[in-house]
Design an enzyme around this catalytic site. Structure first.
Site, PDB file in Angstrom:
ATOM      1  N   SER A   7       0.839  -1.202   0.000  1.00  0.00           N
ATOM      2  CA  SER A   7       0.000   0.000   0.000  1.00  0.00           C
ATOM      3  C   SER A   7       0.872   1.249   0.000  1.00  0.00           C
ATOM      4  CB  SER A   7      -0.910   0.002   1.237  1.00  0.00           C
ATOM      5  OG  SER A   7      -1.530   1.261   1.339  1.00  0.00           O
ATOM      6  N   HIS A  32      -1.269  -1.084  -4.272  1.00  0.00           N
ATOM      7  CA  HIS A  32      -2.549  -0.736  -3.652  1.00  0.00           C
ATOM      8  C   HIS A  32      -2.561   0.763  -3.339  1.00  0.00           C
ATOM      9  CE1 HIS A  32      -6.141  -1.807  -1.227  1.00  0.00           C
ATOM     10  NE2 HIS A  32      -5.720  -0.877  -0.371  1.00  0.00           N
ATOM     11  N   ASP A  34      -4.802   3.836  -1.732  1.00  0.00           N
ATOM     12  CA  ASP A  34      -5.935   4.164  -0.866  1.00  0.00           C
ATOM     13  C   ASP A  34      -6.416   5.584  -1.116  1.00  0.00           C
ATOM     14  OD1 ASP A  34      -6.215   1.773   0.835  1.00  0.00           O
ATOM     15  OD2 ASP A  34      -4.164   2.244   1.429  1.00  0.00           O
ATOM     16  N   MET A  36      -8.952   8.368  -0.096  1.00  0.00           N
ATOM     17  CA  MET A  36      -9.849   8.730   1.008  1.00  0.00           C
ATOM     18  C   MET A  36     -10.325  10.166   0.810  1.00  0.00           C
ATOM     19  SD  MET A  36      -7.707   7.183   4.194  1.00  0.00           S
ATOM     20  CE  MET A  36      -6.748   5.663   4.060  1.00  0.00           C
ATOM     21  N   HIS A  66      -8.346   1.518  -4.156  1.00  0.00           N
ATOM     22  CA  HIS A  66      -9.316   1.255  -3.091  1.00  0.00           C
ATOM     23  C   HIS A  66      -9.983   2.586  -2.730  1.00  0.00           C
ATOM     24  CE1 HIS A  66      -9.724  -0.047   1.459  1.00  0.00           C
ATOM     25  NE2 HIS A  66     -10.900   0.115   0.877  1.00  0.00           N
ATOM     26  N   MET A  68     -12.140   4.716  -0.632  1.00  0.00           N
ATOM     27  CA  MET A  68     -12.830   4.908   0.654  1.00  0.00           C
ATOM     28  C   MET A  68     -13.480   6.288   0.596  1.00  0.00           C
ATOM     29  SD  MET A  68      -9.980   3.247   3.145  1.00  0.00           S
ATOM     30  CE  MET A  68      -8.754   3.309   1.865  1.00  0.00           C
ATOM     31  N   GLY A 142      -9.179   3.900   7.114  1.00  0.00           N
ATOM     32  CA  GLY A 142      -8.866   5.301   7.389  1.00  0.00           C
ATOM     33  C   GLY A 142      -7.404   5.591   7.610  1.00  0.00           C
ATOM     34  N   GLY A 144      -3.145   3.751   8.128  1.00  0.00           N
ATOM     35  CA  GLY A 144      -2.242   2.608   8.217  1.00  0.00           C
ATOM     36  C   GLY A 144      -1.748   2.411   9.635  1.00  0.00           C
ATOM     37  N   GLY A 145      -1.023   1.314   9.844  1.00  0.00           N
ATOM     38  CA  GLY A 145      -0.355   1.079  11.121  1.00  0.00           C
ATOM     39  C   GLY A 145      -1.247   0.606  12.248  1.00  0.00           C
ATOM     40  N   ASP A 174      -6.947  -6.488   3.939  1.00  0.00           N
ATOM     41  CA  ASP A 174      -6.313  -5.165   4.051  1.00  0.00           C
ATOM     42  C   ASP A 174      -6.362  -4.649   5.481  1.00  0.00           C
ATOM     43  OD1 ASP A 174      -5.349  -2.619   3.561  1.00  0.00           O
ATOM     44  OD2 ASP A 174      -7.075  -1.966   2.374  1.00  0.00           O
ATOM     45  N   GLY A 175      -5.162  -4.475   6.056  1.00  0.00           N
ATOM     46  CA  GLY A 175      -5.071  -3.847   7.373  1.00  0.00           C
ATOM     47  C   GLY A 175      -4.343  -4.703   8.386  1.00  0.00           C
ATOM     48  N   GLY A 176      -3.205  -4.193   8.871  1.00  0.00           N
ATOM     49  CA  GLY A 176      -2.484  -4.893   9.939  1.00  0.00           C
ATOM     50  C   GLY A 176      -1.810  -6.181   9.503  1.00  0.00           C
ATOM     51  N   GLY A 196       0.886  -2.178   4.082  1.00  0.00           N
ATOM     52  CA  GLY A 196       1.521  -0.863   4.075  1.00  0.00           C
ATOM     53  C   GLY A 196       2.748  -0.852   4.957  1.00  0.00           C
TER      54      GLY A 196
END
Ligand code: DX5
Ligand code: ZN
Length: 216
Positions: A7, A32, A34, A36, A66, A68, A142, A144-145, A174-176, A196
């Site tokens: 990401s 990827h 993002d 937003m 993606h 959002m 919303g 990363g991290g 997606d995420g973590g 990411g």
């Protein structure tokens, strides 16, 4: 076979062309991106269509966009023209989800549908025939991290059961995602792992991506 989509949210935006090249050279399967709008999620990102067009110039792998955003339909044409190869929208977005997915396909682009953590798997059922990908958010969208939410594993397993219907979509998570959570996601049925923080901060990005795929 597993795929990794780093990401660009975690990239150094002041040297985006070099980051894009570094990730492609290191073996990324997709990039990827993002997008937003500051409404669907609190913090806006700078991945405008112009920025995506710039990324496209330096990328040697497909772009996975993606969205959002509150209302995705008005943005589809611009992101297709910018060079998106897949566009994923959120089932929780406003507007006509079916028509928006159809519109993505009319543009000869792959289409995905994403589910926030509290959204039930069944919400994708009306759209199965239109889906190339289903994106499971394993954090609140919303930023990363954040930490992977293990309660989303059930959703990945449910989607694996549904996979043979419709277009035979791929499951993207997606995420973590890191070494430990990648294993959980792969075993549950994920095909594509978005990462990411883990990949972008790794000293050896090629090795990090091989580790996420389970190749090392
Ligand atoms: C979060 C984004 C993710 C994010 C993942 O809303 O959709 O794609 O970049 O970042 P990490 O891997 O750091 O959780
Ligand atoms: Zn994302």
């Amino acid at each position: 076979m597993f795929f990794v989509a780093p990401s660009l949210l975690a990239a150094d935006m002041s040297r985006l062309p070099q980051e894009v090249k570094s990730l492609c050279d290191a073996g990324a399967d997709f990039l990827h991106i993002d997008v937003m709008d500051g409404q669907f999620v609190p913090n806006p990102t700078d991945f405008t269509p112009d920025c995506v067009a710039e990324i496209k110039k330096h990328a040697t792998v497909p772009l996975d966009v993606h969205l959002m955003v509150q209302d995705p339909m008005p943005l589809i044409d611009d992101y297709v023209q910018a060079g998106a190869d897949n566009i994923t929208i959120h089932v929780e977005s406003q507007g006509d989800i079916y028509k928006t997915l159809e519109h993505i396909h009319h543009n000869k682009c792959h289409a995905g549908l994403s589910l926030k953590p509290n959204t039930a798997t069944e919400k994708i059922l009306p759209y199965l025939s239109l889906l190339n990908r289903v994106l499971v958010m394993t954090v609140e969208p919303g930023k990363g991290g954040q930490s992977f939410m293990p309660n989303q594993i059930t959703k990945i397993k449910q989607l694996k059961e549904l996979k043979t219907a419709g277009r035979g979509f791929q499951i993207e998570v997606d995420g973590g995602i890191n070494l430990e959570t990648a294993v959980l996601a792969r075993v549950a049925g994920a095909d594509i792992l978005v990462s990411g923080t883990y990949v972008l901060s790794a000293p050896d990005r090629a090795r990090a991506m091989r580790l996420l795929r389970g190749d090392l």
